[in-house]
Design an enzyme around this catalytic site. Structure first.
Site, short mmCIF file in Angstrom:
data_model
loop_
_atom_site.label_atom_id
_atom_site.label_comp_id
_atom_site.label_asym_id
_atom_site.label_seq_id
_atom_site.Cartn_x
_atom_site.Cartn_y
_atom_site.Cartn_z
N HIS A 55 11.32 36.69 4.11
CA HIS A 55 13.06 36.17 3.31
C HIS A 55 13.57 36.53 4.04
O HIS A 55 14.02 37.29 5.09
CB HIS A 55 13.33 36.88 1.93
N GLY A 77 -5.50 1.12 3.09
CA GLY A 77 -7.16 1.45 4.00
C GLY A 77 -7.35 0.69 5.18
O GLY A 77 -6.24 -0.11 6.01
N GLY A 88 1.17 -1.28 0.17
CA GLY A 88 -0.13 0.04 -0.08
C GLY A 88 0.96 1.47 -0.25
O GLY A 88 1.77 1.74 0.80
#
Length: 394
Positions: free
Chosen positions: A373, A200, A113
């Site tokens: 920044h 799941g 998965g």
């Protein structure tokens, strides 16, 4: 640790204790549980612990306790990891639940998965030096994410040594005393010391009395309306058991709506497509809104902007250059249709984009915002600029 030498850090002999890490994680969970118990006491909420079952629309039977009657009932029994038919859990075969308690590490692990849970454990095991192989039946990992982002993450993981097998089903699981193996549909056989099932979840609806009340379900999940009401107007359901979006913050939001509705307060419906989704892997993956493939299928006219963290101010400075910000805007109105991020701090960066969607903001607000920044968040504005061919640092 991987980049220590780049920062002039020379480490001596290094060791780790995975068992200690597991113990700490359980201690953190216990702390949260104690915190919830405190909040219950603080707010006058009685906690009755035991196995419960609905007797009727106003009564819950709890083993070892007297029946509890109430004007309204909220069902929040959650979901459990899905298992393969006729496959028993063992020392070598586990779900996320067992993996979170296992204190020893295998050398080689197979993960069945490639969704968010599978990739989160992939990142954990990779950090501890394990050989990791992920098998996903669908064409790419992270099947619920934007395909471009999923492919980017696949490339990053492959570069770090993860073996990814996608678009291939599993015919059989074989276990013996030495190893566990997956026999794939193409005839290939993969072997490892352990197998993690991350395919799941299934709703915890069996044995709680739903059949007695004829509460409407779909594929095992309880059907609800925007007020969290089930087919019985005084019975509500929230969380994974509804099958809508199995995330903790979604369950919490649903719980608030149900409680407010019971209390007679005004409620607003949840816009599930505007709720952020996060995978806590390395790199992190976060998204909100629609994927580019969904926009194409719907025939929506859109513009797309991308900006890699490798071109941002903070990314190279901190050696966090993997990933990018991808933004999708409505071509006519400039509204944010989708935001998809892979990279460091993606879980934090997605929040302002979810806020923009919830407040029906547009690209103009993003372009008009001054981002500090150097920060990773600058990539958001740069991606918005890129959607107009105006990126400053690319």
């Amino acid at each position: 640790m991987r980049q220590a030498d780049r920062f002039g850090l020379h480490l001596g002999e290094f060791s780790f204790d995975f068992g200690k890490a597991i113990e700490r994680s359980r201690e953190v969970v216990d702390r949260f549980r104690r915190g919830l118990a405190f909040l219950f006491r603080k707010n006058g909420i009685e906690l009755v612990q035991g196995v419960g079952r609905l007797r009727d629309a106003n009564t819950i039977e709890v083993e070892g306790h007297e029946a509890i009657s109430a004007r309204s009932i909220i069902i929040a029994t959650g979901a459990s990891p899905r298992l393969l038919p006729e496959l028993a859990l063992s020392k070598r075969i586990m779900t996320s639940r067992q993996a979170l308690e296992r204190k020893d590490l295998p050398q080689k692990i197979l993960i069945l998965g490639g969704g968010n849970i599978g990739l989160e454990f992939t990142s954990i095991y990779l950090a501890y030096g394990l050989e990791v192989t992920v098998v996903e039946q669908l064409p790419h990992i992270l099947p619920r994410e934007d395909a471009e982002i999923a492919d980017m993450v696949a490339g990053i993981l492959s570069k770090r040594g993860v073996v990814l097998k996608t678009g291939i089903g599993v015919e059989k699981v074989i276990e013996n005393e030495r190893e566990v193996s997956l026999l794939l549909a193409n005839g290939e056989r993969l072997s490892g010391d352990a197998l993690l099932l991350s395919i799941g979840v299934t709703p915890n609806t069996r044995g709680i009395g739903l059949e007695l009340l004829d509460i409407k379900t779909e594929r095992g999940y309880i059907s609800i309306n925007e007020k969290m009401r089930t087919s019985l107007p005084n019975v509500y359901a929230i969380g994974d058991i509804t099958g809508l979006l199995p995330l903790a913050h979604v369950a919490a939001a649903q719980g608030v709506i149900a409680a407010d509705e019971i209390a007679g307060k005004k409620t607003l419906p949840l816009h599930y497509e505007r709720i952020p989704r996060v995978t806590y892997s390395i790199p992190q993956i976060a998204s909100v809104g629609l994927a580019e493939e969904e926009l194409r299928e719907k025939g929506v006219s859109y513009s797309v902007g991308r900006f890699p963290f490798s071109a941002s101010g903070l990314g190279p400075a901190t050696e966090e250059t993997d990933g990018q910000v991808k933004l999708l805007f409505d071509s006519s109105y400039g509204s944010v249709l989708g935001a998809h991020i892979a990279g460091a701090e993606a879980s934090e960066l997605i929040a302002p984009l979810a806020l923009s969607m919830e407040s029906e903001g547009t690209i103009e607000e993003i372009l008009g915002t001054i981002f500090a920044h150097p920060t990773m968040s600058e990539a958001i504005k740069e991606a918005a600029l890129a959607s107009r061919g105006m990126a400053l640092n690319l």
